[in-house]
Design a protein around this motif. Sequence first.
Motif, mmCIF file in Angstrom:
data_model
loop_
_atom_site.group_PDB
_atom_site.id
_atom_site.type_symbol
_atom_site.label_atom_id
_atom_site.label_comp_id
_atom_site.label_asym_id
_atom_site.label_seq_id
_atom_site.Cartn_x
_atom_site.Cartn_y
_atom_site.Cartn_z
ATOM 1 N N GLY B 153 0.794 -1.224 0.000
ATOM 2 C CA GLY B 153 0.000 0.000 0.000
ATOM 3 C C GLY B 153 0.824 1.271 0.000
ATOM 4 O O GLY B 153 0.274 2.382 0.050
ATOM 5 N N ALA B 154 2.139 1.161 -0.046
ATOM 6 C CA ALA B 154 2.985 2.360 -0.016
ATOM 7 C C ALA B 154 3.063 2.975 -1.409
ATOM 8 O O ALA B 154 2.917 2.272 -2.419
ATOM 9 C CB ALA B 154 4.378 1.987 0.472
ATOM 10 N N ARG B 155 3.299 4.301 -1.421
ATOM 11 C CA ARG B 155 3.559 4.969 -2.706
ATOM 12 C C ARG B 155 5.074 5.184 -2.783
ATOM 13 O O ARG B 155 5.633 5.945 -1.987
ATOM 14 C CB ARG B 155 2.827 6.311 -2.772
ATOM 15 N N VAL B 156 5.689 4.520 -3.732
ATOM 16 C CA VAL B 156 7.158 4.561 -3.824
ATOM 17 C C VAL B 156 7.543 5.372 -5.059
ATOM 18 O O VAL B 156 7.119 5.040 -6.172
ATOM 19 C CB VAL B 156 7.742 3.140 -3.920
ATOM 20 N N THR B 157 8.306 6.430 -4.853
ATOM 21 C CA THR B 157 8.785 7.251 -5.970
ATOM 22 C C THR B 157 10.299 7.162 -5.994
ATOM 23 O O THR B 157 10.979 7.625 -5.064
ATOM 24 C CB THR B 157 8.354 8.718 -5.766
ATOM 25 N N ASP B 161 17.222 10.824 -10.798
ATOM 26 C CA ASP B 161 18.079 11.985 -11.010
ATOM 27 C C ASP B 161 18.756 12.431 -9.724
ATOM 28 O O ASP B 161 19.915 12.839 -9.707
ATOM 29 C CB ASP B 161 17.253 13.150 -11.567
ATOM 30 N N TRP B 162 17.984 12.368 -8.657
ATOM 31 C CA TRP B 162 18.516 12.829 -7.376
ATOM 32 C C TRP B 162 19.157 11.703 -6.568
ATOM 33 O O TRP B 162 19.775 11.977 -5.541
ATOM 34 C CB TRP B 162 17.390 13.454 -6.543
ATOM 35 N N GLY B 163 18.919 10.493 -7.020
ATOM 36 C CA GLY B 163 19.494 9.359 -6.302
ATOM 37 C C GLY B 163 18.857 9.126 -4.949
ATOM 38 O O GLY B 163 19.533 8.734 -4.001
ATOM 39 N N VAL B 164 17.536 9.405 -4.860
ATOM 40 C CA VAL B 164 16.831 9.149 -3.600
ATOM 41 C C VAL B 164 15.518 8.430 -3.906
ATOM 42 O O VAL B 164 15.073 8.373 -5.049
ATOM 43 C CB VAL B 164 16.526 10.446 -2.823
ATOM 44 N N THR B 165 14.927 7.887 -2.848
ATOM 45 C CA THR B 165 13.624 7.226 -2.979
ATOM 46 C C THR B 165 12.688 7.819 -1.930
ATOM 47 O O THR B 165 13.070 7.957 -0.763
ATOM 48 C CB THR B 165 13.755 5.710 -2.742
ATOM 49 N N LEU B 166 11.490 8.161 -2.386
ATOM 50 C CA LEU B 166 10.483 8.698 -1.471
ATOM 51 C C LEU B 166 9.425 7.616 -1.274
ATOM 52 O O LEU B 166 8.874 7.094 -2.247
ATOM 53 C CB LEU B 166 9.865 9.952 -2.070
ATOM 54 N N VAL B 167 9.198 7.251 -0.023
ATOM 55 C CA VAL B 167 8.182 6.231 0.286
ATOM 56 C C VAL B 167 7.131 6.877 1.172
ATOM 57 O O VAL B 167 7.440 7.373 2.259
ATOM 58 C CB VAL B 167 8.799 5.014 1.011
ATOM 59 N N GLU B 168 5.915 6.906 0.673
ATOM 60 C CA GLU B 168 4.810 7.470 1.470
ATOM 61 C C GLU B 168 3.876 6.333 1.874
ATOM 62 O O GLU B 168 3.627 5.423 1.090
ATOM 63 C CB GLU B 168 4.048 8.499 0.632
ATOM 64 N N TRP B 169 3.373 6.461 3.081
ATOM 65 C CA TRP B 169 2.459 5.441 3.610
ATOM 66 C C TRP B 169 1.125 6.119 3.891
ATOM 67 O O TRP B 169 0.937 6.708 4.958
ATOM 68 C CB TRP B 169 3.013 4.825 4.894
ATOM 69 N N PRO B 170 0.215 6.052 2.968
ATOM 70 C CA PRO B 170 -1.076 6.708 3.196
ATOM 71 C C PRO B 170 -1.891 5.990 4.275
ATOM 72 O O PRO B 170 -1.814 4.769 4.407
ATOM 73 C CB PRO B 170 -1.764 6.629 1.845
#
Lengths: 349, 231
Positions: B153-157, B161-170
């Motif tokens: 259920g996570a939103r993984v971006t 380009d920036w070499g990072v990962t954004l993980v959101e947990w709604p």
Amino acid sequence: MNRSITLVGDSIENPANALTMMHAAGMFGSACRFRDTKGLASTPGAPLALSGITNLNAEEARALHPRHVAFDNLPGASEVYGFQAGTDFSVMVGNERRGLSHEFASLATDRVHVPMHSRRINCLNVAAAAAVALYYLSGPRVSPMAVRNEPGRRRPELLFLGPREHVELGSAIRSAAAFGWERALVEDRHRVWFDCDRGIRAEGRAAARRARNEILLVPVPDQGPKPFAHVTVVTCRQEGLPLHRANLTRGASQLVVIPDESEAETTSEMWSRWGVEVEWARVAIPATEFTYHYRLLATIALAEVARQVGRRPAARPPREPRPPIYDHKLEKWAEATGQRVSLKELMEY
Amino acid sequence: MSRSKHTDPRSIQATRRLRAPREERGAGDLSRRRRLGHERKHAGVSDIAEAGKAPALAVAPRIGTQPSRAGWTHPVNKADVRGLLEAVGPAACYGLRAVELVRQPGRGVETVLRFGCYDAGARAVLLFEQPLAPWHLPGVLPAKSARRLRAAGARVTRQRDWGVTLVEWPEDTLRQFMLEDVLLHELGHHVLQHEKARRGRVARTQDHEAFAAQFAARQRRRLRDQRRPAR
């Protein structure tokens, strides 16, 4: 130092042992009491010195001293070597066959034993054990028993020199076997062991527990043995190094001689025939006048050699494999933590 | 087959032992219990849990909490854990000594993020604290890990380009992930380990993981079926 020590014998059944215990106590300036359940004084043929003993019960024994050391192979007992008992205590030793009674063992504030090496002879003569206890608890401060990988290579040869009493020699031989010797030399000039009467022979073998005692006794040849590099003579009559400071761990090149000093004949001994370098190790006995018993001095000397020779380290039980731990995790946060930039691109930027 | 307690199915054994851990083997009238079982079977009720009579865990595992550090949180609390253990039932909880909510091991310089683990020696499940959402993970998360988090259920971006990962947990997806993915997976390890009744290694790690994943998936399906309103 003012010491107040009492040797307590619990249900001793052999009057000769009881008498020797009294003499052992006298050597170390301590009193000797008995819990007399066997009628020691009334035994036919008992020595006159035993006629005056009074029975000691548990309550009286408790009131004697604040500290009571049970000297027996009891569970959880500490080694006598290096044990600090203080200056006001009693040492309790038990019956020859059954050890301390439950009543007296429950009185004990401390439990102490002398480590044995033999599997077949696992106890000493009660009077000899009492002497060892009194020597180490009231005498020199020594370190605990050494721990070595190969203690057998440090064990010196042993010579019983000129014993006069067959029972005394038998008890000393029993002690030697208990402390791990597999062979000993006997210089039997008084014919108490090898060429003796049948009665003497039987009594001596009984004292040595010869039925279980597998020690090899080698008579010293007339021309003497091959000279040893080091000879240490254990004495209580002559000056010398304190026994616990003498090096008694030189292995097969060293001969430890335990002469019978009940009479003064050892002073005329030709010590050079035993070895090149002769030194004297003195057993410190506090009393100036005491009744000499060969087994007591021999057992103290053997206990000290056993302490210095030491024992093998205790075998470690194999470690169980560690129970598994199952992790649940993200494998890696990053595939690559940065970007590759060429120098040309950087300059253009 | 003998008709003794020893041959009872695991779910029945576990229920009995959790209810009365010190009860003797001979206690209780087996014939009466079997008669009741027959009657229940004729009445069409095949399982105690389905009849709505599942007993609360009399000897529940200890649930401990170590406060989380600043910037971190425990997505689940004691009540969540207890609720899930009761929903799963005695068969999974029997023999489990503790469930501990603990901090991440190390001092934050590791490149791994731990969710939970099962200690076979201590028979305990550890659930680790997690960073406060959203997660800014340094580096690009591998595709396999990203797929796993998305499935929960996570939103993984993944920002290459920036070499990072954004993980959101709604909403409470992180809590659901910790309960229905991580905790059930660890209980699977416990079930396999405890069934063999040994402290040591009872299966290859690969097989252990496979069993735990299968157990978690099966239990997840069962719990979702129970939650679904009956038609």
